[in-house]
Motif scaffolding. Structure first.
Motif, PDB file in Angstrom:
ATOM      1  N   SER A  65       0.839  -1.197   0.000  1.00  7.67           N
ATOM      2  CA  SER A  65       0.000   0.000   0.000  1.00  7.67           C
ATOM      3  C   SER A  65       0.871   1.244   0.000  1.00  7.67           C
ATOM      4  CB  SER A  65      -0.921   0.017   1.226  1.00  7.67           C
ATOM      5  OG  SER A  65      -1.828  -1.071   1.190  1.00  7.67           O
ATOM      6  N   ARG A  70      -3.880   0.788  -2.629  1.00  6.66           N
ATOM      7  CA  ARG A  70      -3.407  -0.593  -2.473  1.00  6.66           C
ATOM      8  C   ARG A  70      -2.887  -1.071  -3.821  1.00  6.66           C
ATOM      9  NH1 ARG A  70      -3.837  -3.701   1.920  1.00  6.66           N
ATOM     10  NH2 ARG A  70      -4.002  -5.984   1.784  1.00  6.66           N
ATOM     11  N   ASP A 113      -2.682  -6.636  -3.680  1.00  7.52           N
ATOM     12  CA  ASP A 113      -3.685  -7.077  -2.715  1.00  7.52           C
ATOM     13  C   ASP A 113      -3.627  -8.590  -2.527  1.00  7.52           C
ATOM     14  OD1 ASP A 113      -5.829  -7.241  -1.016  1.00  7.52           O
ATOM     15  OD2 ASP A 113      -7.350  -6.805  -2.524  1.00  7.52           O
TER      16      ASP A 113
END
Length: 318
Positions: free
Chosen positions: A24, A29, A32
């Motif tokens: 992040s 982000r 993920d």
């Protein structure tokens, strides 16, 4: 010497293992929860649109960027806790040309080898330069080389310390078609020599030509990993293209259930179907054509390309 079963287990163990990896930047982000294993000795193509997270993922594995969470190992070494050993097993060819333009090809490779603490090995460096068709230009400053030759110097620089893993981030960007195919030959030669290749590319035909497996990343999430041949079979569609004897203004009502497409010149009908389905609908289509009396003079088939499959996957995940 390792016991035979230990050697076998080492060969089967993923050479790169990525577990629960996230990154992040503030509220953004970039990656993920990525989970991915790269097999020893394969060419793995990582595909995704601009901004999908490809370069961020590579940068974390190569120790350039720190992950927010997760674990990455390269040839059994944690890239954070044991970064020296991990990095010594990795070669990286980034998108940007990161070579000293005033240094010779030979010195560029020799210096890169020294950075990793490898002892001098002129015979190995000569082999690398010969394999990359750079030997005759070994004394030339990089600034005198063509764009394609500079790309080769980047690969030589990445291979100088004898890594077992090679990351190629858009290796043929800006390279003409002839040099791109020559680069494909080089990649195959490296794989045959035991180097594991992880490739990112915007040229989908490059992945279709080279890759053993394909991963698709979009918006920081890994949405698919599959053997290339299996992916082509699973997601590829076939098209049946009928060339009509005479143009038609509209598709007859008797063919309405087949979702046919009429070409702009009104001379071709295209039927798209799943080649893996037990019932493709091709036989009933021809029966319906006969019933309508619509005459055709030629029939062709077309299989979906990897590019078409990739576009469909990314759209579905958008």
């Amino acid at each position: 010497m390792l016991p035979e079963n230990a050697s076998l287990n080492a060969a089967r163990r993923p050479i790169v293992s990525i577990s629960n990896l996230s990154k992040s930047y503030g509220d953004f982000r970039a990656l993920d929860n990525i989970n991915l294993d790269i097999r020893r000795g394969e060419i793995f193509a990582l595909l995704g649109p601009n901004g999908a997270g490809k370069t961020t993922l590579i940068s974390i594995v190569c120790g350039i960027v720190n992950a927010s969470s997760g674990v990455v190992t390269a040839d059994g070494h944690d890239v954070v806790r044991d970064y020296r050993a991990a990095r010594s097993n990795i070669g990286l060819v980034p998108q940007e040309l990161t070579i000293d333009m005033f240094e010779s090809v030979w010195n560029t490779a020799r210096f890169s080898r020294g950075l990793f603490g490898r002892p001098a090995n002129p015979a190995y460096l000569e082999k690398v330069l010969r394999d990359l068709s750079l030997w005759d230009r070994r004394d030339s400053p990089s600034r005198t080389l063509s764009g394609g030759m500079k790309r080769r110097v980047m690969i030589a620089k990445a291979l100088a310390h004898e890594p077992s893993i090679l990351f190629l981030d858009e290796p043929t960007a800006g390279v003409d078609v002839e040099l791109r195919r020559d680069m494909w030959r080089i990649v195959r030669t490296l794989r045959d020599a035991g180097v594991t290749i992880i490739l990112t590319t915007h040229y989908i035909e490059e992945a279709e030509e080279l890759a053993d497996r394909i991963g698709v990343i979009n918006k920081g999430a890994l949405i698919l990993v599959e053997e290339k041949d299996v992916l082509m079979r699973k997601l590829g569609k076939k098209q049946l293209i009928l060339s009509l004897r005479e143009p038609v203004d509209a598709i007859p009502d008797g063919l309405a259930g087949y979702a046919l497409q009429l070409s702009p010149d009104k001379r071709e009908l295209t039927y798209t179907y799943d080649a893996q389905s037990e019932s493709s609908g091709v036989k009933p289509l021809f029966q319906a054509l006969d019933a309508t009396g619509l005459a055709y003079k030629d029939v062709q088939t077309k299989v979906s390309s990897l590019e078409e499959i990739f576009v469909d996957i990314v759209r579905a995940g958008a």
